[in-house]
Design a protein around this motif. Structure first.
Motif, PDB file in Angstrom:
ATOM      1  N   LEU A  69       0.819  -1.206   0.000  1.00 54.26           N
ATOM      2  CA  LEU A  69       0.000   0.000   0.000  1.00 54.26           C
ATOM      3  C   LEU A  69       0.855   1.258   0.000  1.00 54.26           C
ATOM      4  O   LEU A  69       0.485   2.265  -0.608  1.00 54.26           O
ATOM      5  N   ALA A  70       1.984   1.223   0.697  1.00 55.67           N
ATOM      6  CA  ALA A  70       2.881   2.379   0.680  1.00 55.67           C
ATOM      7  C   ALA A  70       3.370   2.651  -0.740  1.00 55.67           C
ATOM      8  O   ALA A  70       3.363   3.797  -1.211  1.00 55.67           O
TER       9      ALA A  70
ATOM     10  N   SER B 220       8.451   5.347   1.903  1.00 55.71           N
ATOM     11  CA  SER B 220       8.762   4.365   2.946  1.00 55.71           C
ATOM     12  C   SER B 220       7.484   3.891   3.607  1.00 55.71           C
ATOM     13  O   SER B 220       6.451   4.581   3.589  1.00 55.71           O
ATOM     14  N   GLU B 221       7.553   2.697   4.194  1.00 53.28           N
ATOM     15  CA  GLU B 221       6.421   2.180   4.959  1.00 53.28           C
ATOM     16  C   GLU B 221       6.138   3.067   6.165  1.00 53.28           C
ATOM     17  O   GLU B 221       4.978   3.276   6.542  1.00 53.28           O
ATOM     18  N   ALA B 222       7.208   3.605   6.768  1.00 47.14           N
ATOM     19  CA  ALA B 222       7.024   4.445   7.954  1.00 47.14           C
ATOM     20  C   ALA B 222       6.246   5.710   7.610  1.00 47.14           C
ATOM     21  O   ALA B 222       5.365   6.147   8.367  1.00 47.14           O
ATOM     22  N   GLY B 223       6.554   6.302   6.452  1.00 47.64           N
ATOM     23  CA  GLY B 223       5.829   7.504   6.041  1.00 47.64           C
ATOM     24  C   GLY B 223       4.363   7.215   5.791  1.00 47.64           C
ATOM     25  O   GLY B 223       3.486   7.993   6.189  1.00 47.64           O
TER      26      GLY B 223
ATOM     27  N   PRO C  18      -1.643   0.900  10.744  1.00 46.24           N
ATOM     28  CA  PRO C  18      -1.955  -0.097   9.710  1.00 46.24           C
ATOM     29  C   PRO C  18      -1.931  -1.525  10.249  1.00 46.24           C
ATOM     30  O   PRO C  18      -2.768  -2.353   9.865  1.00 46.24           O
ATOM     31  N   GLY C  19      -1.008  -1.809  11.139  1.00 43.39           N
ATOM     32  CA  GLY C  19      -0.916  -3.166  11.686  1.00 43.39           C
ATOM     33  C   GLY C  19      -2.147  -3.578  12.458  1.00 43.39           C
ATOM     34  O   GLY C  19      -2.638  -4.706  12.316  1.00 43.39           O
TER      35      GLY C  19
END
Length: 319
Positions: free
Chosen positions: A288-289, A296-299, A312-313
């Protein structure tokens, strides 16, 4: 293969933003019950957050009592939806009678999600088909939030047309237990809930305002449809205005006036609400990122939590 979250469109197909929103009104049945009742009787439906309840009278009569509304008489062929998960009572009389909670009443189970309930006295008979459904797309939550406390389709309404035919099929299916009965009833119920919402859209002046009204606007509706179909695109105010064939400033003002929030804020929220649905369906944060244009996944996770209030988790685990 196309998914229901991104319905197929063709160059020759007219843009129908409201129709597409109704297409995304997908339901997940929680429970369905056929009730054979004798007066006096009363059934209490507890509150179920995020769900809608429906009742249709196969034979006899019933009174529906929803907090904040006057008791409503339902006759054979009438179909009523209580869309906001509110606790309510359905009973044999207009005035209160002793009630039993449907989730504690003895029932004969014919599957994990379908039962037969027999209850009441020796008086006038009534047969109901009732159910609880959940909605599992961001369009659904937004649309359902705008509905009144009760939606009703009356069998005696002028030219009931296809609705009456579907209700007749449901009544026939409910009269006896047959193989596949649960599947048939659940699909018919889904159709009827959508028909009730469509009837409200077509007849209630309140449906001509706000988000539903914006979907029906010939210009802003086109931009909304584009966002709903392709939330992953790098939308800007300029590209959205181009979809609506309007100037940037005129579009921005009209969008905010109709929808109630600025266009780019709507895009961000819709994108994350759609991502939440994809997470529940098994998509990964990394997928999805990347799809949403984040480096990044973090963003992506930070943006997701800012918009939805959840990580998200946690949403993925809840699916």
């Amino acid at each position: 293969m196309p998914s229901d979250r991104n319905p197929v469109t063709y160059p020759w197909t007219p843009v129908d933003p409201l129709g597409e929103a109704l297409h995304l009104l997908r339901m997940r049945g929680s429970f369905y019950c056929r009730s054979e009742l004798g007066a006096p009787w009363g059934l209490e439906m507890p509150a179920f957050a995020g769900s809608a309840s429906f009742h249709t009278v196969v034979s006899g009569e019933a009174w529906l009592d929803v907090p904040g509304s006057a008791p409503m008489l339902l006759r054979p062929g009438d179909f009523a939806v209580v869309p906001h998960g509110s606790g309510h009572v359905i009973r044999s009389e207009p005035s209160p009678v002793p009630t039993v909670r449907v989730d504690t009443a003895p029932q004969e189970m014919f599957g994990d999600h379908y039962s037969l309930l027999r209850h009441g006295g020796d008086g006038d008979r009534c047969t109901l088909v009732c159910g609880i459904v959940d909605f599992d797309h961001p369009t659904s939550a937004r649309l359902v939030a705008l509905l009144p406390s009760i939606l009703r389709i009356e069998a005696a309404a002028p030219a009931p047309g296809a609705t009456a035919q579907v209700l007749a099929l449901m009544a026939d299916e409910a009269r006896r237990v047959r193989p596949g009965g649960e599947a048939v009833l659940t699909r018919l119920a889904d159709i009827l809930v959508i028909m009730a919402i469509r009837s409200w859209v077509e007849s209630d002046p309140a449906a001509q305002r706000g988000w539903v009204g914006a979907l029906q606007d010939p210009q802003v509706g086109r931009a909304l449809a584009a966002v709903h179909r392709h939330p992953e695109r790098p939308w800007t105010l300029t590209t959205l205005a181009r979809e609506a064939t309007m100037s940037r400033s005129a579009f921005a003002a009209r969008f905010t006036s109709l929808v109630g929030e600025p266009a780019m804020r709507y895009v961000s929220r819709w994108r994350m609400e759609s991502a939440a649905g994809a997470l529940r369906d098994g998509a990964t944060v990394a997928e999805l990122a990347s799809r949403s244009g984040y480096e990044s996944e973090a963003g992506f996770a930070r943006a997701f939590k800012r918009v939805t209030g959840e990580s998200p988790g946690s949403v993925r685990r809840s699916g």
